[in-house]
Structure formats: C-alpha cells, structure tokens
Design a protein around this motif. Structure first.
Motif, PDB file in Angstrom:
ATOM      1  N   UNK A  28       0.865  -1.178   0.000  1.00 39.54           N
ATOM      2  CA  UNK A  28       0.000   0.000   0.000  1.00 39.54           C
ATOM      3  C   UNK A  28       0.904   1.231   0.000  1.00 39.54           C
ATOM      4  N   UNK A  29       0.512   2.268  -0.729  1.00 36.46           N
ATOM      5  CA  UNK A  29       1.302   3.491  -0.810  1.00 36.46           C
ATOM      6  C   UNK A  29       0.516   4.647  -0.236  1.00 36.46           C
ATOM      7  N   UNK A  30       1.259   5.696   0.102  1.00 38.36           N
ATOM      8  CA  UNK A  30       0.627   6.974   0.406  1.00 38.36           C
ATOM      9  C   UNK A  30       1.285   8.011  -0.496  1.00 38.36           C
ATOM     10  N   UNK A 147      -2.698   5.354  -4.657  1.00 36.47           N
ATOM     11  CA  UNK A 147      -1.481   6.150  -4.813  1.00 36.47           C
ATOM     12  C   UNK A 147      -0.411   5.436  -5.636  1.00 36.47           C
ATOM     13  N   UNK A 148      -0.824   4.700  -6.652  1.00 36.69           N
ATOM     14  CA  UNK A 148       0.132   3.979  -7.487  1.00 36.69           C
ATOM     15  C   UNK A 148       0.428   4.761  -8.765  1.00 36.69           C
ATOM     16  N   UNK A 149       1.658   5.258  -8.904  1.00 35.69           N
ATOM     17  CA  UNK A 149       2.028   5.896 -10.161  1.00 35.69           C
ATOM     18  C   UNK A 149       2.265   4.820 -11.220  1.00 35.69           C
ATOM     19  N   UNK A 150       2.071   5.171 -12.463  1.00 39.16           N
ATOM     20  CA  UNK A 150       2.273   4.235 -13.568  1.00 39.16           C
ATOM     21  C   UNK A 150       3.042   4.927 -14.686  1.00 39.16           C
ATOM     22  N   UNK A 151       3.516   4.139 -15.628  1.00 40.64           N
ATOM     23  CA  UNK A 151       4.186   4.679 -16.814  1.00 40.64           C
ATOM     24  C   UNK A 151       3.557   4.042 -18.041  1.00 40.64           C
TER      25      UNK A 151
END
Length: 165
Positions: A28-30, A147-151
């Motif tokens: 899990x992200x913040x 809060x998941x960044x993607x590319x």
C-alpha cells in the motif's frame, strides 16, 4: 521502422530491469511513497525531466512527423502500461491500436494529456502520478493499489483529424 522498434524495446527492457530495485507493487502506498517512487524511477533511468503543471512527466522518445494531435482528433494508439516496478499493467502492442478521441476522456487523464503533446508517428514515455491515473482509491478491478504511479509508452500510429480541422 526497425531502428524505432529497437530503441523502444531497449528502453522498455532497461526500465523493467532497473526498476526491480524500486519494486513495491504489492504494498500500500501513500502520497509521500508515491513521490519517492517517481523520483527514484526518474533517477534510476537517467530521465532529467520536469513535470508539467498537472504533474505528468512527458518524455518524447520519437518526434512524430505527422499532424499535431488536437482536441477532437481520433488517435490510433499503441501502448504499454506498467508499474514503476517494471511489471506490465496492460498493453496492446500485439493487437489493433486503441482509438482515442482526444478530449473525450476515454483514457486516464495523464495519457490524455500526454497524447495532446504529440504528433502522428510520435512516441513518448509518460510517467503518470496517481492523481492523473487511478487516484488515491486505485482500481480494485484492475488490482491497482491506492497512490500507485504508472508509466505508459505510447505511440500515435495514425491520426484522423477531427471535425474542426
């Protein structure tokens, strides 16, 4: 064409290999974790780029020689989407291009913005923070945590001008 494919494959392979050090895809992200992940990804991949006003990181890989994309145009897009850890999220490189009418918000906000900077035939790497992707809620159905960044590596294969052109 072969050179373009080689460059793209090489970049994607390098990103996947180097991102292994950055792998947190099951956690899990913040917001603070996300910022650090993006900074680490950019540094590890030697990408010296500032974000746009919205927070998107746009890296032009191949400058397209066709028409510039504008609102109302239909873009036929090939893409590979992945987590910053390198794990593939989605792709259509082995199938038909995805038709995207620019301005209709049929794709995530970060991809919509990035495609708007491109010309037909162009290719870009989009590093997209969660607020322009799947948000602080993530996407349960796709298995994307909050809060998941993607590319996304995107290519505009064809551009059909909209009614305004």
């Amino acid at each position: 064409m072969e050179k373009r494919v080689g460059i793209c494959c090489s970049l994607l392979f390098a990103l996947i290999l180097s991102a292994g050090l950055n792998s947190c895809s099951e956690e899990e992200f913040d917001a603070e974790d996300e910022r650090k992940m993006i900074e680490s990804f950019l540094k590890e991949n030697d990408l010296d780029v500032e974000p746009t006003e919205s927070g998107l990181y746009y890296i032009e890989l191949i400058r397209g020689t066709g028409l510039p994309a504008t609102t109302g145009d239909t873009l036929y897009v090939y893409y590979t989407g992945y987590y910053l850890s390198g794990r593939i999220l989605d792709y259509n490189r082995n199938s038909d291009p995805l038709p995207v009418v620019l301005g209709e918000n049929s794709v995530i906000e970060g991809m919509e913005e990035g495609l708007g900077y491109m010309n037909e035939g162009g290719e870009a790497l989009l590093v997209i923070p969660s607020k322009l992707a799947y948000g602080e809620e993530g996407n349960f159905q796709m298995g994307i945590k909050p809060f998941t960044p993607v590319a996304f590596e995107v290519t505009i294969d064809k551009l059909v001008p909209g009614p305004e052109k």
